[in-house]
Design a protein around this motif. Structure first.
Motif, short mmCIF file in Angstrom:
data_model
loop_
_atom_site.label_atom_id
_atom_site.label_comp_id
_atom_site.label_asym_id
_atom_site.label_seq_id
_atom_site.Cartn_x
_atom_site.Cartn_y
_atom_site.Cartn_z
N THR A 8 47.54 47.19 30.74
CA THR A 8 46.26 46.55 31.06
C THR A 8 46.32 45.06 30.76
O THR A 8 45.88 44.24 31.56
CB THR A 8 45.12 47.21 30.26
N GLU A 9 46.89 44.70 29.63
CA GLU A 9 47.01 43.29 29.26
C GLU A 9 47.83 42.51 30.29
O GLU A 9 47.50 41.37 30.61
CB GLU A 9 47.61 43.14 27.87
N ILE A 12 45.59 42.02 33.66
CA ILE A 12 44.24 41.46 33.58
C ILE A 12 44.01 40.35 34.61
O ILE A 12 42.99 40.37 35.29
CB ILE A 12 43.92 40.97 32.15
N LEU A 15 43.05 41.78 37.96
CA LEU A 15 41.89 42.67 38.08
C LEU A 15 40.71 41.91 38.66
O LEU A 15 40.49 40.75 38.35
CB LEU A 15 41.50 43.22 36.70
N ILE A 20 37.78 44.71 35.50
CA ILE A 20 37.60 44.24 34.12
C ILE A 20 36.50 45.04 33.44
O ILE A 20 36.67 45.52 32.32
CB ILE A 20 37.27 42.73 34.11
N CYS A 24 36.93 47.61 30.24
CA CYS A 24 36.13 47.47 29.01
C CYS A 24 35.39 48.76 28.70
O CYS A 24 35.40 49.24 27.56
CB CYS A 24 35.14 46.31 29.15
N LEU A 42 40.33 40.76 27.74
CA LEU A 42 39.39 41.11 28.82
C LEU A 42 38.13 40.26 28.73
O LEU A 42 37.61 39.81 29.75
CB LEU A 42 39.04 42.60 28.75
N GLU A 45 38.77 36.76 30.08
CA GLU A 45 38.85 36.78 31.55
C GLU A 45 37.47 36.99 32.15
O GLU A 45 37.11 36.33 33.14
CB GLU A 45 39.82 37.88 32.00
N ALA A 46 36.69 37.89 31.57
CA ALA A 46 35.34 38.14 32.08
C ALA A 46 34.49 36.87 31.97
O ALA A 46 33.74 36.54 32.90
CB ALA A 46 34.69 39.28 31.30
N THR A 61 30.04 45.80 30.64
CA THR A 61 30.85 44.94 29.79
C THR A 61 30.12 44.64 28.48
O THR A 61 30.71 44.74 27.40
CB THR A 61 31.21 43.64 30.53
#
Length: 102
Positions: A8-9, A12, A15, A20, A24, A42, A45-46, A61
């Motif tokens: 996942t990392e 990211i 995504l 994302i 989460c 995450l 990035e979000a 989220t």
């Protein structure tokens, strides 16, 4: 689970907003303590792409970070601003989850 978090990392940046938010949400549902570092990535990035999130993604989220007890003031400020812009598109449950998260 650790291998899944590592994967996942790595992905990211590729995504979308939904991916994302779903990552989460899934991590929060597991309540997997070693995922805190992944959640921070995450969250960053979000925060940088918050305008891409729909109301459900914002709610999921926010719920995920609150459920795991991970403070991310930049993310929550971004969610608050974007939620205000999209208030009319929230379903009642999503609105309730967002308010609870704060």
């Amino acid at each position: 689970l650790l291998q899944l978090l590592q994967h996942t990392e790595r992905v990211i940046p590729r995504l979308g907003a939904r991916g994302i938010a779903n990552a989460c949400y899934g991590i929060a549902r597991l309540r997997f303590a070693p995922a805190r570092a992944t959640m921070r990535l995450l969250g960053a990035e979000a925060t940088s792409r918050i305008e891409e999130f729909d109301a459900q993604g914002l709610a999921n989220t926010a719920w995920a970070f609150a459920t795991l007890g991970i403070p991310d003031h930049r993310l929550f400020n971004a969610i608050a601003r974007e939620s205000e812009q999209r208030i009319g598109s929230f379903e009642p449950q999503g609105l309730a989850n967002t308010v609870w998260a704060f």
